[in-house]
Design a protein around this motif. Structure first.
Motif, PDB file in Angstrom:
ATOM      1  N   GLY A 172       0.792  -1.228   0.000  1.00 60.68           N
ATOM      2  CA  GLY A 172       0.000   0.000   0.000  1.00 60.68           C
ATOM      3  C   GLY A 172       0.815   1.263   0.000  1.00 60.68           C
ATOM      4  N   MET A 173       2.162   1.133  -0.116  1.00 57.64           N
ATOM      5  CA  MET A 173       3.045   2.296  -0.146  1.00 57.64           C
ATOM      6  C   MET A 173       4.087   2.116  -1.245  1.00 57.64           C
ATOM      7  SD  MET A 173       3.893   3.171   3.831  1.00 57.64           S
ATOM      8  CE  MET A 173       2.622   3.630   4.993  1.00 57.64           C
ATOM      9  N   PRO A 227       1.082   6.749  -0.191  1.00 64.22           N
ATOM     10  CA  PRO A 227       0.024   5.765  -0.465  1.00 64.22           C
ATOM     11  C   PRO A 227      -0.100   5.524  -1.972  1.00 64.22           C
ATOM     12  CG  PRO A 227      -0.742   7.491   1.026  1.00 64.22           C
ATOM     13  CD  PRO A 227       0.574   7.949   0.497  1.00 64.22           C
ATOM     14  N   VAL A 228      -0.525   4.320  -2.341  1.00 65.22           N
ATOM     15  CA  VAL A 228      -0.735   3.985  -3.751  1.00 65.22           C
ATOM     16  C   VAL A 228      -2.182   3.547  -3.936  1.00 65.22           C
ATOM     17  CG1 VAL A 228       1.671   3.367  -4.200  1.00 65.22           C
ATOM     18  CG2 VAL A 228       0.076   1.625  -3.391  1.00 65.22           C
ATOM     19  N   CYS A 229      -2.703   3.792  -5.165  1.00 68.09           N
ATOM     20  CA  CYS A 229      -4.089   3.411  -5.473  1.00 68.09           C
ATOM     21  C   CYS A 229      -4.153   1.939  -5.883  1.00 68.09           C
ATOM     22  CB  CYS A 229      -4.638   4.309  -6.577  1.00 68.09           C
ATOM     23  SG  CYS A 229      -3.838   4.058  -8.175  1.00 68.09           S
ATOM     24  N   LYS A 230      -5.330   1.477  -6.272  1.00 64.56           N
ATOM     25  CA  LYS A 230      -5.503   0.069  -6.641  1.00 64.56           C
ATOM     26  C   LYS A 230      -4.633  -0.335  -7.826  1.00 64.56           C
ATOM     27  CE  LYS A 230     -10.297  -0.011  -5.004  1.00 64.56           C
ATOM     28  NZ  LYS A 230     -11.721  -0.185  -5.389  1.00 64.56           N
ATOM     29  N   GLU A 231      -4.382   0.637  -8.726  1.00 66.40           N
ATOM     30  CA  GLU A 231      -3.574   0.352  -9.904  1.00 66.40           C
ATOM     31  C   GLU A 231      -2.084   0.587  -9.668  1.00 66.40           C
ATOM     32  OE1 GLU A 231      -4.596  -0.858 -13.122  1.00 66.40           O
ATOM     33  OE2 GLU A 231      -6.093  -1.447 -11.653  1.00 66.40           O
ATOM     34  N   GLY A 232      -1.700   0.942  -8.455  1.00 68.76           N
ATOM     35  CA  GLY A 232      -0.295   1.103  -8.108  1.00 68.76           C
ATOM     36  C   GLY A 232       0.271   2.483  -8.370  1.00 68.76           C
ATOM     37  N   THR A 237      -2.859  13.750  -2.071  1.00 65.05           N
ATOM     38  CA  THR A 237      -4.095  13.720  -2.853  1.00 65.05           C
ATOM     39  C   THR A 237      -4.007  12.668  -3.954  1.00 65.05           C
ATOM     40  OG1 THR A 237      -3.235  15.480  -4.287  1.00 65.05           O
ATOM     41  CG2 THR A 237      -4.614  16.143  -2.422  1.00 65.05           C
ATOM     42  N   GLN A 238      -5.154  12.367  -4.553  1.00 65.82           N
ATOM     43  CA  GLN A 238      -5.243  11.314  -5.570  1.00 65.82           C
ATOM     44  C   GLN A 238      -4.288  11.539  -6.735  1.00 65.82           C
ATOM     45  OE1 GLN A 238      -9.286  10.882  -6.922  1.00 65.82           O
ATOM     46  NE2 GLN A 238      -9.580   8.994  -5.775  1.00 65.82           N
ATOM     47  N   PRO A 239      -3.771  10.453  -7.309  1.00 64.99           N
ATOM     48  CA  PRO A 239      -2.916  10.597  -8.503  1.00 64.99           C
ATOM     49  C   PRO A 239      -3.713  11.130  -9.688  1.00 64.99           C
ATOM     50  CG  PRO A 239      -2.712   8.412  -7.522  1.00 64.99           C
ATOM     51  CD  PRO A 239      -3.857   9.072  -6.853  1.00 64.99           C
ATOM     52  N   LYS A 240      -3.025  11.733 -10.636  1.00 66.96           N
ATOM     53  CA  LYS A 240      -3.677  12.244 -11.846  1.00 66.96           C
ATOM     54  C   LYS A 240      -4.325  11.111 -12.645  1.00 66.96           C
ATOM     55  CE  LYS A 240      -0.652  16.265 -12.481  1.00 66.96           C
ATOM     56  NZ  LYS A 240       0.350  16.897 -13.390  1.00 66.96           N
ATOM     57  N   GLU A 241      -3.692   9.928 -12.597  1.00 67.38           N
ATOM     58  CA  GLU A 241      -4.177   8.803 -13.386  1.00 67.38           C
ATOM     59  C   GLU A 241      -5.573   8.327 -12.950  1.00 67.38           C
ATOM     60  OE1 GLU A 241       0.254   8.904 -13.561  1.00 67.38           O
ATOM     61  OE2 GLU A 241      -1.257   9.016 -11.961  1.00 67.38           O
ATOM     62  N   CYS A 242      -5.954   8.640 -11.712  1.00 67.48           N
ATOM     63  CA  CYS A 242      -7.245   8.167 -11.204  1.00 67.48           C
ATOM     64  C   CYS A 242      -8.431   8.803 -11.934  1.00 67.48           C
ATOM     65  CB  CYS A 242      -7.364   8.446  -9.706  1.00 67.48           C
ATOM     66  SG  CYS A 242      -6.327   7.356  -8.701  1.00 67.48           S
ATOM     67  N   SER A 243      -8.217   9.988 -12.524  1.00 61.96           N
ATOM     68  CA  SER A 243      -9.327  10.670 -13.208  1.00 61.96           C
ATOM     69  C   SER A 243      -9.766   9.933 -14.462  1.00 61.96           C
ATOM     70  CB  SER A 243      -8.919  12.103 -13.561  1.00 61.96           C
ATOM     71  OG  SER A 243      -7.780  12.093 -14.410  1.00 61.96           O
ATOM     72  N   THR A 244      -8.855   9.188 -15.079  1.00 62.22           N
ATOM     73  CA  THR A 244      -9.192   8.446 -16.302  1.00 62.22           C
ATOM     74  C   THR A 244      -9.122   6.941 -16.106  1.00 62.22           C
ATOM     75  OG1 THR A 244      -6.874   8.607 -17.020  1.00 62.22           O
ATOM     76  CG2 THR A 244      -8.382  10.332 -17.779  1.00 62.22           C
ATOM     77  N   CYS A 245      -8.964   6.505 -14.890  1.00 64.20           N
ATOM     78  CA  CYS A 245      -8.810   5.071 -14.618  1.00 64.20           C
ATOM     79  C   CYS A 245     -10.171   4.362 -14.756  1.00 64.20           C
ATOM     80  CB  CYS A 245      -8.259   4.851 -13.221  1.00 64.20           C
ATOM     81  SG  CYS A 245      -8.077   3.109 -12.777  1.00 64.20           S
ATOM     82  N   PRO A 246     -10.270   3.319 -15.586  1.00 61.29           N
ATOM     83  CA  PRO A 246     -11.556   2.610 -15.745  1.00 61.29           C
ATOM     84  C   PRO A 246     -11.962   1.830 -14.500  1.00 61.29           C
ATOM     85  CG  PRO A 246      -9.816   1.468 -16.924  1.00 61.29           C
ATOM     86  CD  PRO A 246      -9.225   2.752 -16.434  1.00 61.29           C
ATOM     87  N   PHE A 247     -11.006   1.558 -13.615  1.00 62.45           N
ATOM     88  CA  PHE A 247     -11.309   0.785 -12.410  1.00 62.45           C
ATOM     89  C   PHE A 247     -11.695   1.676 -11.229  1.00 62.45           C
ATOM     90  CE2 PHE A 247      -8.276  -1.668 -14.935  1.00 62.45           C
ATOM     91  CZ  PHE A 247      -8.966  -2.853 -15.095  1.00 62.45           C
ATOM     92  N   ASN A 248     -11.656   2.993 -11.457  1.00 62.93           N
ATOM     93  CA  ASN A 248     -12.012   3.914 -10.382  1.00 62.93           C
ATOM     94  C   ASN A 248     -13.531   4.006 -10.306  1.00 62.93           C
ATOM     95  OD1 ASN A 248     -12.206   5.852  -8.463  1.00 62.93           O
ATOM     96  ND2 ASN A 248     -11.198   7.475  -9.640  1.00 62.93           N
ATOM     97  N   ASP A 249     -14.104   3.313  -9.339  1.00 63.41           N
ATOM     98  CA  ASP A 249     -15.560   3.287  -9.195  1.00 63.41           C
ATOM     99  C   ASP A 249     -16.052   4.307  -8.168  1.00 63.41           C
ATOM    100  OD1 ASP A 249     -14.422   2.120  -7.037  1.00 63.41           O
ATOM    101  OD2 ASP A 249     -15.520   0.221  -7.161  1.00 63.41           O
ATOM    102  N   GLY A 250     -15.157   5.254  -7.841  1.00 60.00           N
ATOM    103  CA  GLY A 250     -15.542   6.278  -6.876  1.00 60.00           C
ATOM    104  C   GLY A 250     -15.264   5.911  -5.444  1.00 60.00           C
ATOM    105  N   VAL A 283      -8.045  11.573  -0.282  1.00 58.73           N
ATOM    106  CA  VAL A 283      -7.011  12.259   0.501  1.00 58.73           C
ATOM    107  C   VAL A 283      -6.476  11.332   1.587  1.00 58.73           C
ATOM    108  CG1 VAL A 283      -6.545  14.174   2.088  1.00 58.73           C
ATOM    109  CG2 VAL A 283      -7.990  14.550   0.079  1.00 58.73           C
ATOM    110  N   PHE A 284      -5.173  11.346   1.761  1.00 54.06           N
ATOM    111  CA  PHE A 284      -4.518  10.671   2.876  1.00 54.06           C
ATOM    112  C   PHE A 284      -3.776  11.723   3.690  1.00 54.06           C
ATOM    113  CE2 PHE A 284      -5.051   6.825   0.359  1.00 54.06           C
ATOM    114  CZ  PHE A 284      -5.246   5.850   1.324  1.00 54.06           C
ATOM    115  N   LYS A 285      -3.846  11.579   5.008  1.00 51.35           N
ATOM    116  CA  LYS A 285      -3.079  12.462   5.892  1.00 51.35           C
ATOM    117  C   LYS A 285      -2.238  11.604   6.828  1.00 51.35           C
ATOM    118  CE  LYS A 285      -6.178  16.451   5.819  1.00 51.35           C
ATOM    119  NZ  LYS A 285      -6.957  17.421   6.623  1.00 51.35           N
ATOM    120  N   LYS A 286      -0.943  11.934   6.896  1.00 48.67           N
ATOM    121  CA  LYS A 286      -0.004  11.179   7.727  1.00 48.67           C
ATOM    122  C   LYS A 286       0.619  12.105   8.763  1.00 48.67           C
ATOM    123  CE  LYS A 286      -0.251   7.314   5.279  1.00 48.67           C
ATOM    124  NZ  LYS A 286      -0.744   6.041   5.841  1.00 48.67           N
ATOM    125  N   LYS A 287       0.538  11.705  10.019  1.00 52.29           N
ATOM    126  CA  LYS A 287       1.153  12.489  11.083  1.00 52.29           C
ATOM    127  C   LYS A 287       2.667  12.243  11.092  1.00 52.29           C
ATOM    128  CE  LYS A 287      -0.628  13.389  15.024  1.00 52.29           C
ATOM    129  NZ  LYS A 287      -0.992  14.799  14.819  1.00 52.29           N
TER     130      LYS A 287
END
Length: 456
Positions: free
Chosen positions: A321-322, A328-333, A351-364, A369-373
């Motif tokens: 997951g990193m 953090p990484v998304c489902k597509e890495g 914040t989300q990667p740019k690739e997520c906006s056109t990713c066919p597997f992104n079902d919402g 957003v991820f926040k790390k202390k």
């Protein structure tokens, strides 16, 4: 490579390439010899009168660094052969040229004092008040310094008779009694170690002066990796520096044995920086992976600054997951992007990667957003975050300390330590102080040239 964003009308190298008479005059306008004179001159009027020109002797030792004269013997030869050079150093026609023994006694007096450190501190304060030092970002690094001492011979192992066998260690788990005895032996061994043989976190409770007194200063074998990844060995010392990334002034300098780990000198350097120069508003401390230790992060934090230290994995495996920068990484890495830092909650925002906006597997359902202390793991989460463009841009500033190391070795005789043992520290301090004095002199000349052009 990091470039200093400032106009350079007159460089440090230009100063060194001027005519010697002009260089020496400018240098000793900046460097005050009087503190050194108070250390080496007679303290009482009784006894035989002083026959040596101590002012000229001190000036000649600094000039030896600028002129790159290798030894005291060569310095004396030049003083004898050149009346012009001896006059530039401050010797009068009636003065006799001091012997090598006289120079050695003078250097031993300097070794027993703190005049170098005080003069270095005064020059840095002058440079700060005159606006030459920014010190918002500082860099730490170490460089090898070869010693003139004879390298020790390897110890021969005691040969055992053929009919005797070496005792074999008992394999398997220790019994309760054996383990208690082993823990007791380890505790005694740890207590008997010197301060710099113990773990780095033990240094936190000591003051700067206490740490400096415990620094080992005997020549020893050191090892480093070259650009090809091969181990290179040398016998001698290590020079540890804290340098202002923008102006390239040496803020703190320490010399240790060659086998000293770089990270074990970080806390003494940082404590010296905070104690000697409280006027500097330091916001960032930059260092390589050799300083990637939690106590160093905590020491930087206690100074009100942020540590930007390259990560040392130490055989650690990459977590699921990193990515390798702990983003953090998304489902597509695809790696999440560093967005900002929230100082109120001490969190780093991704914040989300740019690739997520056109990713066919992104079902919402992908987290936006991820926040790390930062306190969760100071080594992993830095400001700016690892792997980001802002991190790389800031980390490039670390080359300033490498540039200063190169200057000291090429122009200020740091690669030509002539004294043996503890006296090598005087050569090191002569090199650092002469560099700082020349740097301030060049900056003042630059300022004068700019003012003259603006009023013309």
């Amino acid at each position: 490579m990091y470039n200093i964003q400032q106009e350079s009308l007159f460089s440090l190298q230009d100063l060194l390439e001027m005519s010697p008479k002009d260089t020496f005059a400018y240098l000793f306008e900046t460097l005050d010899i009087n503190p050194f004179l108070r250390v080496v001159s007679k303290k009482a009027f009784l006894g035989a009168p002083t026959q040596l020109n101590y002012v000229a002797m001190l000036q000649s030792l600094f000039i030896r660094i600028v002129e790159r004269i290798p030894t005291i013997k060569d310095l004396r030869k030049r003083l004898k052969r050149s009346i012009e050079f001896s006059t530039d150093c401050g010797f009068m026609g009636s003065d006799r040229i001091p012997s090598e023994a006289s120079y050695t006694r003078l250097i031993q007096k300097l070794l027993q004092s703190e005049v170098f450190q005080q003069s270095q501190q005064d020059l840095v304060k002058q440079a700060f008040h005159e606006g030459f030092i920014d010190a918002s970002a500082v860099a730490i690094d170490a460089t090898h310094v070869e010693a003139r001492d004879r390298q020790p011979e390897k110890k021969k192992e005691d040969s055992q008779p053929l009919n005797t066998k070496t005792p074999t260690k008992k394999r398997g788990r220790k019994s309760k009694g054996e383990r208690e005895q082993w823990l007791k032996e380890q505790l005694e061994l740890e207590e008997n170690r010197t301060l710099f043989e113990k773990k780095v976190e033990t240094q936190a409770s000591y003051s700067y002066d206490e740490l400096v007194k415990e620094i080992p200063l005997t020549p020893a074998w050191g090892v480093k990796k070259n650009s090809e990844g091969k181990n290179v060995f040398w016998y001698g010392f290590k020079a540890h520096l804290v340098v202002d990334c923008k102006s390239q002034y040496i803020l703190v300098a320490l010399l240790t044995s060659g086998n000293m780990n770089d990270g074990k000198l970080a806390i003494p350097l940082l404590k010296g920086l905070a104690e000697k120069h409280p006027e500097l508003a330091i916001s960032q401390v930059i260092a390589d992976a050799g300083y990637d230790l939690v106590p160093i992060y905590k020491q930087v934090e206690s100074m009100g600054a942020r540590a930007l230290i390259d990560y040392n994995r130490r055989n650690e495996h990459q977590e699921d997951g990193m990515d390798k920068y702990f983003r953090p990484v998304c489902k597509e890495g695809h790696s999440y992007r560093y967005d900002s830092f929230d100082p109120k909650y001490e969190t780093v925002k991704y914040t989300q990667p740019k690739e997520c906006s056109t990713c066919p597997f992104n079902d919402g359902h992908c987290q936006k957003v991820f926040k790390k202390k930062i306190d969760d793991n100071q080594r992993r989460y830095t400001v700016p975050a690892r792997g980001s463009d802002r991190y790389r841009e800031q980390y490039k500033k670390r080359t300033a300390v490498e540039r200063v190391n190169a200057y000291l070795k090429e122009f200020f005789q740091l690669n030509n330590i002539r004294h043996r043992g503890a006296l090598a520290k005087v050569d090191f301090e002569f090199a650092c102080l002469t560099y700082t004095a020349c740097k301030l002199t060049a900056d003042r000349l630059n300022q004068y040239i700019k003012m003259k052009k603006s009023t013309a």
